[in-house]
Scaffold this active site. Structure first.
Site, PDB file in Angstrom:
ATOM      1  N   ASP A   1       0.823  -1.212   0.000  1.00 40.24           N
ATOM      2  CA  ASP A   1       0.000   0.000   0.000  1.00 40.24           C
ATOM      3  C   ASP A   1       0.856   1.260   0.000  1.00 40.24           C
ATOM      4  O   ASP A   1       0.363   2.344  -0.327  1.00 40.24           O
ATOM      5  CB  ASP A   1      -0.937   0.017   1.214  1.00 40.24           C
ATOM      6  CG  ASP A   1      -2.177  -0.843   1.007  1.00 40.24           C
ATOM      7  OD1 ASP A   1      -2.434  -1.254  -0.146  1.00 40.24           O
ATOM      8  OD2 ASP A   1      -2.886  -1.110   1.986  1.00 40.24           O
TER       9      ASP A   1
ATOM     10  N   GLN B   1      -6.296  -4.118  -7.299  1.00 41.38           N
ATOM     11  CA  GLN B   1      -6.831  -3.380  -6.157  1.00 41.38           C
ATOM     12  C   GLN B   1      -7.819  -2.327  -6.653  1.00 41.38           C
ATOM     13  O   GLN B   1      -8.571  -2.599  -7.594  1.00 41.38           O
ATOM     14  CB  GLN B   1      -5.673  -2.833  -5.327  1.00 41.38           C
ATOM     15  CG  GLN B   1      -4.878  -3.985  -4.682  1.00 41.38           C
ATOM     16  CD  GLN B   1      -3.801  -3.532  -3.727  1.00 41.38           C
ATOM     17  OE1 GLN B   1      -2.938  -2.738  -4.064  1.00 41.38           O
ATOM     18  NE2 GLN B   1      -3.847  -4.059  -2.514  1.00 41.38           N
TER      19      GLN B   1
END
Length: 431
Positions: free
Chosen positions: A308, A335
């Site tokens: 992330d 994602q």
């Protein structure tokens, strides 16, 4: 004040000073909400995140029959009336937007419920995100999960009758959330459950789930194997109050900011690497290596466990002293958007030389192209990462040189990000 559709980023003309109060961790808030919903007594979560992703989770728990009292100024969420959950006689519709944690966790929760019919759906992008590994595992444990349009994807219809327990395999290669969701509901099964992982997975988020479950009273037996986990049937029991850590991924933007504009920033409450529950706290170590590398030297960083934060580093690579190779990011193509392709596209638009492969980016800094607009693809991490790049006073006169399209997408995890950034900029001028 609502953000405009196109936001020019005003650069810092002086080094940053001060401190930032970070929001609570999204990953921990939504996990703790699920576990609190499975306790038999009221639980108050302090330091919780208030954002689109957590609001979707809260709204779903309320529709399932729980009471969740939200006090945003105090940053608390109080979960109660667990005994009233799953009593609806009519089908219950749940909307998960683009919240991956809510989507996976609620699917597992509804499949483990003793009764009821639950229809779960999200936005069009959510319908493209992988669910098959979790769906297959839940079915193997006796759940009736129907994919009403495309097999392995939302929308879903679940006819709940509880989980029987026993041995089950799961492929969580596409998202560690699939495994975390199954782990958290396994104690609800009628018998002990043995979960065998058949794929690679991002362990930092799985370890977060293990440790949070333990803090809520359920420990996992590794059954003599690093890939097989056994849980007895039982109930969760937590302290009446549980404190959520500040978000380590959100911290990455403000850890990178002094590297871009100079100065120092304090981030009160943020746990150092290895001290808290969040693997993304290791991003500070990445920045230490960035600062230490010799000019012109290739820096290679594997972001598999902290992916992330890869966008935070990638976005500022045009300012670094040499080429950067970012590896371990293939799974981020599935994602909120294809993060690998999107990052390559935006960096090339800014004039950078980028080599893109399935799971890697190699960026060779070039003079920045000014006056460009960054597409965010509705992905909050693109908006925040490139905003940090835009804080560099490239022109030397304080005029914006980069704009962010759809900055409001930050509401997913960090609604006041741009407000905080503007406050820091003004404070730097006053010091």
């Amino acid at each position: 004040m609502p953000l405009p559709d196109l936001l020019p980023i005003a650069p810092f003309t002086r080094p940053v000073r001060g401190e930032v109060t970070l929001p609570g961790s999204k990953s921990l808030t939504n996990r703790a909400l699920l576990l609190a919903a499975l306790c038999d007594h009221p639980v108050v979560l302090t330091g919780a995140l208030f954002s689109e992703d957590t609001q979707l989770m809260v709204a779903a728990l309320r529709r399932l029959g729980l009471t969740v009292f939200a006090n945003e100024p105090a940053r608390t969420l109080a979960v109660s009336d667990q005994a009233s959950a799953f009593q609806a006689k009519a089908p219950v519709d749940l909307f998960v937007g683009l919240a991956g944690t809510a989507a996976r966790f609620l699917t597992a929760l509804c499949a483990a419920a003793p009764r009821g019919v639950y229809r779960i759906d999200g936005v069009s992008q959510m319908r493209k995100r992988p669910m098959r590994g979790l769906i297959d595992a839940l079915r193997a444990l006796g759940a009736e999960v129907r994919c009403t349009e495309r097999e392995g994807f939302f929308p879903l219809e679940i006819h709940a009758r509880g989980l029987r327990g026993g041995p089950v395999e799961i492929d969580a290669s596409e998202s560690s959330q699939l495994l975390s969701a199954l782990l958290m509901v396994a104690p609800l099964a009628r018998a002990a459950t043995q979960i065998t992982l058949t794929s690679d997975v991002r362990w930092t988020f799985v370890e977060m789930t293990f440790r949070l479950m333990a803090e809520f009273g359920v420990r996992i037996d590794h059954a003599g194997s690093s890939t097989t986990f056994e849980m007895k049937a039982g109930r969760y029991s937590a302290p009446s109050r549980y404190a959520i850590e500040p978000d380590a991924t959100a911290a990455s933007y403000f850890q990178a900011l002094p590297l871009v504009v100079g100065g120092t920033l304090a981030l009160p409450g943020l746990r150092p690497p290895g001290d808290g529950l969040q693997g993304d706290s290791a991003f500070v170590d990445v920045l230490a290596r960035v600062r230490a590398r010799a000019a012109g030297q290739l820096l290679e960083e594997n972001f598999h466990e902290i992916s992330d934060t890869f966008l935070t580093l990638a976005a500022i690579t045009p300012l670094l002293a040499g080429p950067t190779r970012i590896t371990g990011i293939a799974h981020t193509r599935q994602q909120e958007t294809d993060r690998v392709a999107g990052m390559a596209r935006e960096l090339m638009q800014l004039g950078q030389r980028v080599v893109e492969t399935r799971g890697e980016l190699e960026i060779h800094p070039q003079p920045l192209r000014l006056g460009e607009t960054i597409e965010t693809y509705g992905d909050h991490r693109f908006a925040m990462s490139f905003a940090i790049l835009g804080c560099r006073d490239v022109r030397g006169d304080g005029r914006p040189w980069l704009s962010i399209r759809d900055p409001a997408c930050c509401a997913k995890t960090f609604p006041n990000f741009f407000e905080l950034l503007a406050t820091l900029r003004q404070k730097s001028l006053a010091d």
